[in-house]
Design a protein around this motif. Sequence first.
Motif, PDB file in Angstrom:
ATOM      1  N   GLY A   1      -7.693 -45.209  19.163  1.00 39.57           N
ATOM      2  CA  GLY A   1      -9.129 -45.257  19.388  1.00 39.57           C
ATOM      3  C   GLY A   1      -9.539 -44.192  20.387  1.00 39.57           C
ATOM      4  N   ARG A   2     -10.748 -43.647  20.221  1.00 42.53           N
ATOM      5  CA  ARG A   2     -11.273 -42.636  21.142  1.00 42.53           C
ATOM      6  C   ARG A   2     -12.778 -42.810  21.218  1.00 42.53           C
ATOM      7  N   ILE A   3     -13.305 -43.122  22.403  1.00 38.31           N
ATOM      8  CA  ILE A   3     -14.741 -43.257  22.588  1.00 38.31           C
ATOM      9  C   ILE A   3     -15.141 -42.470  23.836  1.00 38.31           C
ATOM     10  N   THR A   4     -16.370 -41.963  23.842  1.00 37.77           N
ATOM     11  CA  THR A   4     -16.842 -41.099  24.921  1.00 37.77           C
ATOM     12  C   THR A   4     -18.207 -41.562  25.410  1.00 37.77           C
ATOM     13  N   ALA A   5     -18.417 -41.494  26.720  1.00 35.91           N
ATOM     14  CA  ALA A   5     -19.714 -41.783  27.329  1.00 35.91           C
ATOM     15  C   ALA A   5     -20.140 -40.572  28.151  1.00 35.91           C
ATOM     16  N   GLU A   6     -21.450 -40.361  28.248  1.00 36.07           N
ATOM     17  CA  GLU A   6     -21.989 -39.270  29.039  1.00 36.07           C
ATOM     18  C   GLU A   6     -22.857 -39.832  30.163  1.00 36.07           C
TER      19      GLU A   6
ATOM     20  N   GLY B   1      -5.230 -37.848  22.374  1.00 32.42           N
ATOM     21  CA  GLY B   1      -4.683 -38.907  21.546  1.00 32.42           C
ATOM     22  C   GLY B   1      -4.069 -40.007  22.390  1.00 32.42           C
ATOM     23  N   ALA B   2      -3.648 -41.074  21.714  1.00 34.11           N
ATOM     24  CA  ALA B   2      -3.111 -42.241  22.409  1.00 34.11           C
ATOM     25  C   ALA B   2      -1.856 -41.890  23.195  1.00 34.11           C
ATOM     26  N   GLU B   3      -1.761 -42.430  24.406  1.00 30.90           N
ATOM     27  CA  GLU B   3      -0.580 -42.243  25.242  1.00 30.90           C
ATOM     28  C   GLU B   3       0.072 -43.599  25.472  1.00 30.90           C
ATOM     29  N   ASP B   4       0.978 -43.644  26.469  1.00 26.42           N
ATOM     30  CA  ASP B   4       1.716 -44.885  26.693  1.00 26.42           C
ATOM     31  C   ASP B   4       0.825 -45.987  27.254  1.00 26.42           C
ATOM     32  N   VAL B   5      -0.283 -45.611  27.895  1.00 27.27           N
ATOM     33  CA  VAL B   5      -1.260 -46.576  28.399  1.00 27.27           C
ATOM     34  C   VAL B   5      -2.655 -46.036  28.101  1.00 27.27           C
ATOM     35  N   PRO B   6      -3.685 -46.897  28.076  1.00 28.20           N
ATOM     36  CA  PRO B   6      -5.045 -46.393  27.890  1.00 28.20           C
ATOM     37  C   PRO B   6      -5.378 -45.343  28.952  1.00 28.20           C
ATOM     38  N   THR B   7      -6.084 -44.292  28.546  1.00 28.27           N
ATOM     39  CA  THR B   7      -6.341 -43.169  29.447  1.00 28.27           C
ATOM     40  C   THR B   7      -7.823 -42.813  29.468  1.00 28.27           C
ATOM     41  N   LEU B   8      -8.410 -42.811  30.675  1.00 30.44           N
ATOM     42  CA  LEU B   8      -9.771 -42.338  30.902  1.00 30.44           C
ATOM     43  C   LEU B   8      -9.702 -40.915  31.436  1.00 30.44           C
TER      44      LEU B   8
ATOM     45  N   GLU C   1      -9.183 -42.982  25.584  1.00 30.09           N
ATOM     46  CA  GLU C   1      -8.279 -42.920  24.432  1.00 30.09           C
ATOM     47  C   GLU C   1      -7.240 -44.031  24.578  1.00 30.09           C
ATOM     48  N   TYR C   2      -6.960 -44.709  23.474  1.00 31.36           N
ATOM     49  CA  TYR C   2      -6.038 -45.838  23.530  1.00 31.36           C
ATOM     50  C   TYR C   2      -5.472 -46.100  22.143  1.00 31.36           C
ATOM     51  N   ALA C   3      -4.378 -46.836  22.093  1.00 33.20           N
ATOM     52  CA  ALA C   3      -3.756 -47.224  20.829  1.00 33.20           C
ATOM     53  C   ALA C   3      -3.978 -48.714  20.590  1.00 33.20           C
ATOM     54  N   ASN C   4      -3.891 -49.097  19.321  1.00 31.98           N
ATOM     55  CA  ASN C   4      -3.990 -50.516  18.988  1.00 31.98           C
ATOM     56  C   ASN C   4      -2.934 -51.301  19.753  1.00 31.98           C
TER      57      ASN C   4
END
Length: 429
Positions: free
Chosen positions: A288-293, A378-385, A399-402
């Motif tokens: 998953g990848r979502i962005t805020a401004e 892309g997804a890493e070992d933990v969710p990343t902001l 960015e995060y993985a299921n």
Amino acid sequence: MPLDVIMPALGMAQDKGLIVAWHKQPGDPVAKGDILFEVETDKATMEVEAAGDGFLTDVAASEGTDVPVGDVIAKISDTAEGSGDAPAAPAPAEKANDASADDDLPEGKSVIMPTLGMAQDSGLLVAWHKSPGDQVAADDILFEVETDKSVNEVNAGFDGYLGATLAEAGEDVPTGQTIAIITADKPANPVARKMASAPAPAPQTQDAPPQAPAAEKSKPAKPAPVAATGGKILASPKLRRLALQEGLDLQRLVDAGHPQPFHVKDLDALRALPAKSGQAATTAQAAGRITAEVATEGFTAFAAWAAENAGLTDQGALLAGLCAASLGKDMAVSVDRFETTATYAATAQLGATAICDDTPDLRLRDLRFTTITSVAVGAEDVPTLTLTRHGDGLAITLEYANGQLSAPEAITLLSNFAGRMEQPLRHLL
């Protein structure tokens, strides 16, 4: 053997840096990771760390001096006396990697391979986003570069035309080396070269032997595998994402003896490895990848207030606390800032955040003071902001993985964190 301390390239348009202050004096003992000096560029003032243990010697540039990128300004020696032969800083026109010295190249602004990490000496050119002759704006994405930590999109840095490219996708380019030229006018004959045919080699340290011409190089010996601490596999985020999407197990590369860290170029080798007997195919996890401004950034003023009124001077701890508050639970947060990384036991309470050795539950990558304006690692070992500049405000990418976050948790985390970066006093509510 003494280690050279060089002026790093901290931005695309940077060809020199101003030494603001030395944090160590000649003869002082230093440890790897100690702050050696502060350097100021057009964008920001950055702290530069020591690359090894020893003593600071042979200092060749004083505070207030403008030093060309790549110049040796000091050494880290085995003894406090040093070598006594501090190198003289060459004039910018004498720099070995100055592409303007080649009469076949158009005149213009040089674009260099940036230093995206203090321990980085080269970057893998993943792809060009513009072709020779194309018109470019300063904020246009010019190319992608992969380091051991991430894949980053790099802006042109200048308005004009792409008059020359001096490296091809797939080549490792030394940091500080010119890889493109931006011209003011549209070039009649734009140039496209491989790095091997560029007019000058990468800068050499005084102690390093000269490199042979590319055509005469033999294939380098394969290095021994790197032992990963605690069983962790060392691989670039892009390779992790691609392997995840294809359901490939990086452990198979480790078992086969391939050297770490792994990069995208190792993907073909991973695909070619035979599956273990009886091993079921791994289902790829969707990322998953979502962005805020955020239109206005309030964190800088908030950090100054917290330092003055509450004695909270560690901005990494403040950022970790904002992350924990955004999800409303205690967590370990890894914060990457100015090429340093620290993990905090964040309890969502100002003053209750401390550095720890826990495995992080969340990573925050602060790129506000770089030229990078967007990420798609892309997804890493933990969710990343990831924080990047966006006009007078910020762009914040999650960015995060299921399995790492549910969709509601991801939306809650990003929306709350964006609100706190805009109005940090919400953290106290």
